[in-house]
Design a protein around this motif. Structure first.
Motif, PDB file in Angstrom:
ATOM      1  N   THR A   1       0.860  -1.194   0.000  1.00 50.99           N
ATOM      2  CA  THR A   1       0.000   0.000   0.000  1.00 50.99           C
ATOM      3  C   THR A   1       0.892   1.238   0.000  1.00 50.99           C
ATOM      4  OG1 THR A   1      -0.080  -0.203   2.384  1.00 50.99           O
ATOM      5  CG2 THR A   1      -1.980  -1.046   1.199  1.00 50.99           C
ATOM      6  N   PRO A   2       1.353   1.670  -1.179  1.00 52.32           N
ATOM      7  CA  PRO A   2       2.323   2.769  -1.220  1.00 52.32           C
ATOM      8  C   PRO A   2       1.793   4.083  -0.664  1.00 52.32           C
ATOM      9  CG  PRO A   2       1.765   2.029  -3.437  1.00 52.32           C
ATOM     10  CD  PRO A   2       1.071   1.125  -2.505  1.00 52.32           C
ATOM     11  N   ASP A   3       0.493   4.363  -0.853  1.00 48.69           N
ATOM     12  CA  ASP A   3      -0.054   5.626  -0.330  1.00 48.69           C
ATOM     13  C   ASP A   3       0.031   5.670   1.197  1.00 48.69           C
ATOM     14  OD1 ASP A   3      -0.700   6.814  -2.751  1.00 48.69           O
ATOM     15  OD2 ASP A   3      -2.529   5.609  -2.926  1.00 48.69           O
ATOM     16  N   ALA A   4      -0.422   4.564   1.826  1.00 48.30           N
ATOM     17  CA  ALA A   4      -0.383   4.506   3.293  1.00 48.30           C
ATOM     18  C   ALA A   4       1.051   4.521   3.787  1.00 48.30           C
ATOM     19  CB  ALA A   4      -1.099   3.241   3.761  1.00 48.30           C
TER      20      ALA A   4
ATOM     21  N   GLU B   1     -19.632  -4.172   5.789  1.00 43.39           N
ATOM     22  CA  GLU B   1     -19.943  -3.862   4.391  1.00 43.39           C
ATOM     23  C   GLU B   1     -18.763  -3.280   3.630  1.00 43.39           C
ATOM     24  OE1 GLU B   1     -23.558  -1.745   3.877  1.00 43.39           O
ATOM     25  OE2 GLU B   1     -24.609  -2.928   5.366  1.00 43.39           O
ATOM     26  N   ARG B   2     -17.669  -3.012   4.314  1.00 44.75           N
ATOM     27  CA  ARG B   2     -16.518  -2.402   3.637  1.00 44.75           C
ATOM     28  C   ARG B   2     -15.782  -3.433   2.780  1.00 44.75           C
ATOM     29  NH1 ARG B   2     -13.434  -0.310   8.805  1.00 44.75           N
ATOM     30  NH2 ARG B   2     -13.898  -2.449   9.310  1.00 44.75           N
ATOM     31  N   THR B   3     -15.101  -2.913   1.751  1.00 44.34           N
ATOM     32  CA  THR B   3     -14.257  -3.799   0.954  1.00 44.34           C
ATOM     33  C   THR B   3     -12.954  -4.027   1.727  1.00 44.34           C
ATOM     34  OG1 THR B   3     -13.208  -1.948  -0.157  1.00 44.34           O
ATOM     35  CG2 THR B   3     -15.160  -2.868  -1.214  1.00 44.34           C
TER      36      THR B   3
ATOM     37  N   ARG C   1      -7.441   0.268   5.008  1.00 45.90           N
ATOM     38  CA  ARG C   1      -7.229   1.715   5.164  1.00 45.90           C
ATOM     39  C   ARG C   1      -7.643   2.167   6.574  1.00 45.90           C
ATOM     40  NH1 ARG C   1     -10.342   3.834   0.849  1.00 45.90           N
ATOM     41  NH2 ARG C   1      -9.136   2.514  -0.484  1.00 45.90           N
ATOM     42  N   ALA C   2      -8.780   1.646   7.037  1.00 38.65           N
ATOM     43  CA  ALA C   2      -9.258   2.021   8.376  1.00 38.65           C
ATOM     44  C   ALA C   2      -8.297   1.524   9.450  1.00 38.65           C
ATOM     45  CB  ALA C   2     -10.647   1.450   8.599  1.00 38.65           C
TER      46      ALA C   2
ATOM     47  N   HIS D   1      -3.947   2.607  13.307  1.00 37.04           N
ATOM     48  CA  HIS D   1      -2.554   2.354  13.699  1.00 37.04           C
ATOM     49  C   HIS D   1      -1.768   3.668  13.712  1.00 37.04           C
ATOM     50  CE1 HIS D   1       1.180   0.146  14.028  1.00 37.04           C
ATOM     51  NE2 HIS D   1       1.654   0.708  12.936  1.00 37.04           N
ATOM     52  N   SER D   2      -2.000   4.480  12.671  1.00 37.76           N
ATOM     53  CA  SER D   2      -1.303   5.758  12.554  1.00 37.76           C
ATOM     54  C   SER D   2      -1.706   6.697  13.703  1.00 37.76           C
ATOM     55  CB  SER D   2      -1.648   6.378  11.200  1.00 37.76           C
ATOM     56  OG  SER D   2      -1.003   7.574  11.042  1.00 37.76           O
TER      57      SER D   2
END
Lengths: 208, 422
Positions: free
Chosen positions: A183-186, B319-321, B327-328, B333-334
């Motif tokens: 995931t290069p963006d992250a 329901e998320r892909t 990403r979530a 984590h970030s």
């Protein structure tokens, strides 16, 4: 030392290999077809085609099935910092780590861990690589280390087959390299924040 | 068979085997990245309940590994038999249709035997005398809501038997009760004896009988699995308690084979009583809150009343892909790493809202919450099972530690926390 990406960002499924596997099927089918037609089995052309297609698909499925558990195990070992896989942690203080694949000579990339600290940024190839590829790249102090986001390759076959999501570029006065992460963006965002945080820690130290 | 053809095949087989062995030894790992004991210690901690959980987890790992090893031994035993006994005779026969017919018969027997033996061994080893109750809204055409039964079944392999109870208004499963089908299963097996009698003239009595025995065994193993997946245990008002009690006792005594989630269907008049009995008996409860109907709301309230929250897993359909989920996770984590944004609530707002009127926030805070994925296939089930297994292991450990405190002689010495330390 903390990983910059979550473990879920690194694929666990053999579907990662599916595109390459799909490309490999006709190649191995042709190989086995040639083997069958060359007189070893004395097959007719219909039987030979069926034999080649079947053996090609079987070979690829078995090969993919054998490879992906090893890939996942190595990724696990690297991610959780097992030294049997990642090698010993370099001396010095490092705050962050990023499991990635680094390319010095396109398109050949080598997996390993990037360690980020205030004093030094260093990439160490993992121990399961072929011995000549177990190299270390020292990017020097984090202050001179920059990253850039690069878009996916322009060639359609590389886009489809190789790295559809693009890559990162690491630059420092001492070295430059292309880096692949799932995931290069992250990864870009996390790296940028890590570098900012390291720089902000650096400022009070210099003031003192 | 021409000698040069056999030689050519033998050379190819030897080369392939050599290449495989070379690859195997070149990529072999001398040490695993983390031992199971380390993993258990990291996952569950060093408290008494943690040590108990680690013992259960290691026991499950051992069972899964033994099932795999036993399956492999069965496979190689059958292959050795097929090569040494019928294989040798086949090579000595004259080439022709009879040879082809016999060869295909023995290939069928060998493959059938391997599959059946592996199924039998795995089904037996995966069965454990613990009970997990799944509560959810049944929907006939919304197939995605049925996923949770498969996912929990995947998580429970080698740990427990999942069960679920439907009321009589649901018409999605097979119309015939599973208990009735099992009683009458002997008739088709007996009638199928006519087939080997007819085939004996063509392929010989031993081959025909072998085909029949293997077919029956395969049908029994896989038919049972299919029936348990699709069928239901049915009972009327007068006998529901007996049927439920019979099923629970069978699970506790490790009867039958592990075949996924077992469904029961009882009339509306007794459905609530059956749910209460099952909640009291269950070692853990899984509630799917993707769609909270009136019945599910009652079930949640009953679980809150009868079960400690430390043994309740609340799940919902995510329901998320996959990309959105990663990403979530990365954002969370970030946030934890750099503190640049507030940590988001992992539970979606609509799920919190649906539960807010039903249970107290304190009780909900002590439950375990986990989403499950859209994928119907095994990949989705495995992703969910990886997390759900550790959660269920904690639940079982919690119950066993409580039981041990109340009745010290209840548990077997094999799974005591002391043994783990040695």
């Amino acid at each position: 030392m903390t990983n910059l990406l979550v473990r879920e960002a690194y694929p666990r499924s053999w579907l990662l290999h599916s595109r390459r596997s799909l490309c490999a099927i006709p190649i191995f089918s042709l190989y086995f077809g040639a083997l069958g037609g060359a007189g070893a089995l004395e097959l007719g052309w219909v039987d030979d085609a069926i034999f080649g297609a079947f053996m090609g698909a079987l070979f690829v499925v078995m090969f993919a099935g054998a490879v992906w558990p090893v890939t996942v195990r190595i990724t696990d070992g690297l991610y959780y910092g097992n030294e049997d896989y990642s090698g010993p942690v370099p001396s010095g203080s490092f705050e962050y780590r990023l499991v990635c694949a680094l390319t010095r000579k396109f398109p050949y990339s080598v997996g390993g861990v990037l360690y980020l600290g205030r004093g030094r940024v260093i990439f160490i190839a993992h121990r399961k690589n072929w011995r000549p590829d177990r190299y270390t790249i020292d990017f020097g102090p984090s202050a001179g280390f920059t990253i850039a986001r690069r878009e996916r390759p322009s060639q359609w076959y590389l886009r489809w087959l190789h790295r559809p999501e693009g890559y990162l570029e690491f630059r420092s006065p001492s070295a430059t390299a292309q880096v692949y992460v799932p995931t290069p963006d992250a990864a870009f965002e996390a790296l940028q924040k890590a570098l900012d945080k390291l720089a902000s820690q650096d400022l009070p130290a210099r003031a003192n | 068979v021409p000698t040069d053809q056999i030689l050519s095949l033998a050379v190819q087989a030897t080369l392939s085997l050599g290449a495989y062995l070379l690859y195997h030894f070149a990529t072999r790992d001398t040490r695993p990245p983390m031992t199971m004991q380390d993993a258990a210690a990291v996952l569950f901690g060093k408290s008494p309940a943690g040590l108990r959980a680690a013992a259960i987890f290691l026991e499950q790992m051992r069972r899964m590994r033994n099932a795999r090893i036993a399956g492999r031994i069965a496979m190689w035993a059958v292959i050795a038999w097929a090569v040494l006994v019928p294989g040798r005779n086949l090579l000595e026969m004259e080439t022709g249709n009879n040879q082809l017919l016999l060869a295909s018969t023995f290939i069928y027997i060998s493959v059938g035997l391997i599959v059946t033996l592996k199924g039998l061994i795995a089904g037996r080893w995966y069965l454990q005398p613990r009970l997990v109750l799944i509560l959810r809204r049944f929907r006939r055409r919304e197939r995605r809501y049925a996923v949770i039964a498969d996912n929990v079944a995947e998580a429970c392999r080698g740990l427990a038997v999942p069960i679920t109870i439907q009321d009589s208004s649901f018409r999605g499963a097979l119309p015939v009760g599973l208990n009735l089908m099992r009683q009458w299963m002997g008739i088709p097996f007996t009638l199928s004896l006519l087939l080997p009698i007819r085939a004996a003239g063509a392929i010989g009595i031993p081959a025909a009988l072998s085909v029949w025995v293997v077919s029956c065994a395969a049908v029994a193993v896989y038919g049972n699995r299919l029936l348990v997946r699709l069928g239901v245990f049915q009972a009327g008002v007068s006998e529901y308690a007996r049927v439920l009690d019979h099923l629970i006792r069978n699970v506790r005594r490790r009867r039958w084979l592990y075949a996924g989630t077992r469904s029961m269907r009882f009339p509306d008049e007794v459905w609530r009583d059956a749910i209460e009995i099952a909640i009291r008996e269950a070692d853990a409860v899984v509630i799917d809150v993707s769609d909270v109907s009136e019945a599910v709301a009652w079930e949640i309230a009953t679980v809150e009343r009868l079960t400690p929250p430390e043994r309740v897993l609340i799940v919902w359909y995510d329901e998320r892909t996959e990309a959105e989920r990663i990403r979530a996770l990365q954002a969370q984590h970030s946030a934890e790493l750099f503190g640049d944004r507030p940590v988001e609530d992992p539970v979606p707002a609509h799920i919190r809202q649906a539960l807010s009127g039903l249970v107290t926030p304190e009780w909900l805070g002590r439950c375990c919450l986990l989403p499950y994925e859209r994928k119907r296939g095994r990949a989705g089930a495995i992703a969910f099972a990886a997390e759900a297994t550790t959660v269920l292991v904690r639940f079982f450990a919690h119950k066993e530690v409580e039981l041990e405190a109340a009745h010290p002689s209840v548990l077997q010495p094999g799974v005591s926390a002391d043994n783990l330390g040695r």
